[in-house]
Every structure is written in structure tokens, then in C-alpha cells.
Design an enzyme around this catalytic site. Structure first.
Site, PDB file in Angstrom:
ATOM      1  CE1 TYR A  64      -3.638  -2.637   0.711  1.00  0.00           C
ATOM      2  CE2 TYR A  64      -4.729  -0.538   0.998  1.00  0.00           C
ATOM      3  CZ  TYR A  64      -4.711  -1.800   0.709  1.00  0.00           C
ATOM      4  OH  TYR A  64      -5.826  -2.594   0.561  1.00  0.00           O
ATOM      5  CE  LYS A  79       1.350 -18.039  -2.311  1.00  0.00           C
ATOM      6  NZ  LYS A  79       0.525 -19.206  -2.199  1.00  0.00           N
ATOM      7  CG  ASP A 133      -2.450 -20.460  -0.888  1.00  0.00           C
ATOM      8  OD1 ASP A 133      -1.877 -20.227   0.256  1.00  0.00           O
ATOM      9  OD2 ASP A 133      -2.231 -21.302  -1.969  1.00  0.00           O
ATOM     10  CG  ASP A 169      -7.898  -4.617   1.432  1.00  0.00           C
ATOM     11  OD1 ASP A 169      -8.666  -4.144   2.378  1.00  0.00           O
ATOM     12  OD2 ASP A 169      -8.147  -4.615   0.185  1.00  0.00           O
ATOM     13  CG  ASP A 197     -13.742  -6.813   2.254  1.00  0.00           C
ATOM     14  OD1 ASP A 197     -13.558  -6.053   3.368  1.00  0.00           O
ATOM     15  OD2 ASP A 197     -14.078  -6.406   1.134  1.00  0.00           O
TER      16      ASP A 197
HETATM   17  C1  IPM Z   1     -10.394  -0.950   3.875  1.00  0.00           C
HETATM   18  C2  IPM Z   1     -10.642  -0.365   2.446  1.00  0.00           C
HETATM   19  C3  IPM Z   1      -9.493   0.504   2.184  1.00  0.00           C
HETATM   20  C4  IPM Z   1      -8.334  -0.390   2.083  1.00  0.00           C
HETATM   21  C5  IPM Z   1      -9.639   1.235   0.715  1.00  0.00           C
HETATM   22  C6  IPM Z   1     -10.821   2.082   0.830  1.00  0.00           C
HETATM   23  C7  IPM Z   1      -8.330   2.065   0.487  1.00  0.00           C
HETATM   24  O1  IPM Z   1     -10.794  -1.556   1.483  1.00  0.00           O
HETATM   25  O2  IPM Z   1     -10.074  -0.344   4.769  1.00  0.00           O
HETATM   26  O3  IPM Z   1     -10.429  -2.157   3.885  1.00  0.00           O
HETATM   27  O4  IPM Z   1      -7.810  -0.977   1.028  1.00  0.00           O
HETATM   28  O5  IPM Z   1      -7.341  -0.567   2.975  1.00  0.00           O
HETATM   29 MG    MG Z   2     -10.885  -3.447   2.459  1.00  0.00          MG
END
Ligand code: IPM
Ligand code: MG
Length: 367
Positions: free
Chosen positions: A141, A200, A232, A256, A260
Site C-alpha cells: 500500500y 506467503k 491462500d 485487506d 472482507d
Molecule cells: C479498507 C478499504 C481500504 C483499504 C480502501 C478504501 C483504500 O478497503 O479499509 O479495507 O484497502 O485499506
Molecule cells: Mg478493504
């Protein structure tokens, strides 16, 4: 001492859910002895609209001066055509970097009342309570980026005389790995005492260093059981048998993605708060969900992740775990009473709006 909170409502549903947070903070102040003041500043698209930048300098200054920051969400289609340095996400990345918020805590908890909101079978997810610790200010990032035309670019046995190439760099130092590892071991110590580090290391140099340093740090925490998974496999295990995990620690990019997945296991991303902390224990708190532009302004967004972010803020930055417990109990009470916003309602079930949900939580706080 009066504590200072900075509110960053941002975009989309951000202002609506921030209004519910303010309702909650006001009641905590007026009835529960919470000694705090708050003010707002623009960020994301709202920052661009107000001051021509997703992280206006005044917003960053206010954030540095605050004891804690409560951010709702940034982004929206209105800003999609802006150049990348002015996009709303830059506000978020800028405040993470500007305050050194390297330590990102993303709990994924499945509330028993919402067990059938998950897309997984109830027995796979019921009782789920895991914590992802994501490194937030390093890795790809924030690594070196390059875009340009390069000559004689090699692709296997091909040599491309002139290629357009874009490059992002994944880099981690032992310092960064050790400090996020310590955050994760400390968190594991307060929970189930099991930590799984995700990398990884069969492919990446940075992951080899990651694993080495995590193992070194583990010597300081003999009471915590450490394991390792390749990313993975970790993704697969999270979907196959998520309850095997207690705390996971991983890099910015892997975190990240895995966070999710973890959020979706609960079936209700509208319920999940998160915390991003720096070395001084200063923190930015935000819901795990986004700005939901499709429902912005309709008064139907679920404010619970935002209210639970207030609880995390009270616990981790403001020294009021008692009030955090109270908020969490109130959320359980309203869920048990069957109150649902659209995102967590079953088909045909009655739905209430953002403000009604905020009122219900405040009413359930007790005296
Ligand atoms: C998160 C989001 C952010 C990230 C984006 C909006 C830049 O997806 O906080 O997980 O990738 O960190
Ligand atoms: Mg995110």
C-alpha cells in the site's frame, strides 16, 4: 480531563450514521459521566468538496490533536473521475499514514440473533468470534510505485522491446513486523491465546522475513500458541472452518482481503466496527463497511457498526470499558427484541430506519 473526539462523517451514508453516534455520545455525556467534547471535519469526497483535497490539512491537524477519531466512511460515484491523488480513499490512506496508525483491529463476531444472515451453514459460523490484526501503514500500500515505458521487458522467454509497465512494491522491515506482531500477541493474550500468522513465505522474500520475525517475537509470549498459514490456505480455512481461529495477524494487503472474507462470514458487515491504533494508543475507529452510496440519504443504513465503533473507541482509547460494555449490551438487547435494519432483516421481516435503530440502542443503555 475532558477528552477530545474528532468526527469524520465523510461521504454516502457517513453523515447519517455519524448523527446516530452523536446521539449516543450525547447521552453518555449527559447521563453516564462521560467527560468529552467533539467536533467534525471533512474527509474523503466531503474534504474535496469543502477544501479541494480528500484530507484537508486542517482535518489532519485536528486529527493529530484529538484523543480519538471516529470516521464513518468515504467514497462515492460522484468522485470516480477524479485523479487518483484526489480520490476519497486517499483521505483514508493519508490519515492512516499521517497518524502512524499501523495497527488495525478487525473483529468478526457473529451475533447469535443473526446466525442465518451468513451465507455459510449455521453450525460452521454460530458463535464465531475472531480478530484480524492487519498491518496498516506498510507493505504494498505504501511501497515504491512506478509507471512508465520500459525497453526490453522480459516476460518468460519473450523480450518486449517497449512495454508499458506499472510496479508496486511489497516491502517490510523487521521493525514493522515486530511491532504489529506484538499488537497481535497482546490481543491474543486477552482472548483465546492462539495466534495464526498469515503470509506467503513459499514465494515472497518479504513473507520469509515476516515469518522469521513473528517467530522471534513469539519468544516474548510463551503463553500464546503461534501457528502459521499461507494466505491462500488461510482464505480457504476461513470459509471452511472459521471457528478454528482466535487471532490472525497479517500484512496490509492480505489483511485487506481476509478481513472482507471474515466480515462476510458474519453475514452482516453492517455490524462490524474496527480500530486503527498508533504507538501512542491514539486511535481511529470506523465501521468495516463502506459509504453505501446506493442507499445514502434514505435513512435506512444500519448504524450499529458505527455505534459499536464508539464502543471500541471507549474501550481502547478513552479508558471507559464500562461504557463500551453498556453499548455492546444495548446492541444485543435491540437485536434480541427483533429490531432490524434492511441489511440484517430476513425477507418479509419488519425493518426500521437508521434513526429508529439509534434511538433503540440509546433507550436500551439503561441508567
Ligand atoms: C479498507 C478499504 C481500504 C483499504 C480502501 C478504501 C483504500 O478497503 O479499509 O479495507 O484497502 O485499506
Ligand atoms: Mg478493504
Amino acid at each position: 480531563m475532558t477528552q477530545k473526539i474528532l468526527l469524520l462523517p465523510g461521504d454516502g451514508i457517513g453523515p447519517e450514521i455519524t448523527a446516530e453516534a452523536v446521539k449516543l455520545l450525547t447521552v453518555l455525556r449527559d447521563r453516564h459521566g462521560f467527560d468529552a467534547t467533539w467536533s467534525s471535519a471533512p474527509i474523503g469526497g466531503a474534504g474535496y468538496d469543502a477544501a479541494g483535497h480528500p484530507l484537508p490539512p486542517a482535518t489532519l491537524e485536528a486529527a493529530k490533536a484529538a484523543d480519538a477519531i471516529l470516521l464513518a466512511a468515504v467514497g462515492g460515484p460522484k468522485y470516480d473521475s477524479l485523479p487518483k491523488e484526489l480520490r476519497p480513499e486517499r483521505g483514508l490512506l493519508g490519515i492512516r499514514a499521517g497518524l502512524g496508525l499501523y495497527s488495525n483491529l478487525r473483529p468478526a463476531i457473529l451475533y447469535p440473533e443473526l446466525a442465518d444472515a451468513s451465507s455459510l451453514k449455521p453450525d460452521v459460523v454460530s458463535g464465531l468470534d475472531i480478530l484480524i490484526v492487519r498491518e496498516l501503514t506498510g507493505g504494498i500500500y505504501f511501497g515504491k510505485r512506478e509507471t512508465g515505458v520500459e525497453t526490453d521487458y522480459k516476460v518468460g522467454s519473450h523480450v518486449i522491446p517497449s512495454a508499458r509497465v506499472a510496479r508496486d512494491t511489497e516491502a517490510y522491515s523487521d521493525f514493522e513486523i515486530a511491532r504489529i506482531a506484538r499488537t497481535a500477541f497482546e490481543a491474543a493474550r486477552l482472548r483465546g491465546k492462539r495466534l495464526c500468522s498469515v503470509d506467503k513465505n513459499n514465494v515472497l522474500e518479504s513473507s520469509q522475513l515476516w515469518r522469521e520475525v513473528v517467530i522471534e517475537v513469539s519468544k516474548e509470549y510463551p503463553d500464546v500458541t503461534l501457528s502459521h498459514l499461507l494466505v491462500d490456505n488461510a482464505a480457504m480455512q476461513l470459509v471452511r472452518a472459521p471457528k478454528q481461529f482466535d487471532v490472525l495477524v497479517t500484512s496490509n494487503m492480505f489483511g485487506d482481503i481476509l478481513s472482507d472474507i471474515a466480515a462476510e462470514l458474519t453475514g452482516s458487515i453492517g455490524m462490524l466496527p474496527s480500530a486503527s491504533l498508533n504507538e501512542r494508543g491514539q486511535g481511529l475507529y470506523e465501521p468495516s463497511h463502506g459509504s453505501a452510496p446506493d442507499i445514502a440519504g434514505l435513512g435506512v443504513a444500519n448504524p450499529l457498526a458505527m455505534l459499536l465503533s464508539v464502543a471500541m473507541m471507549l474501550r481502547y482509547s478513552l479508558g471507559r470499558s464500562d461504557l463500551a460494555d453498556r453499548i455492546q449490551a444495548a446492541v444485543k438487547t435491540v437485536l434480541a427484541a427483533g429490531l432490524r435494519t434492511g441489511d440484517i432483516a430476513k425477507p418479509g421481516e419488519a425493518r426500521i430506519g437508521t434513526a429508529a435503530m439509534g434511538d433503540a440502542v440509546v433507550a436500551a443503555l439503561g441508567h
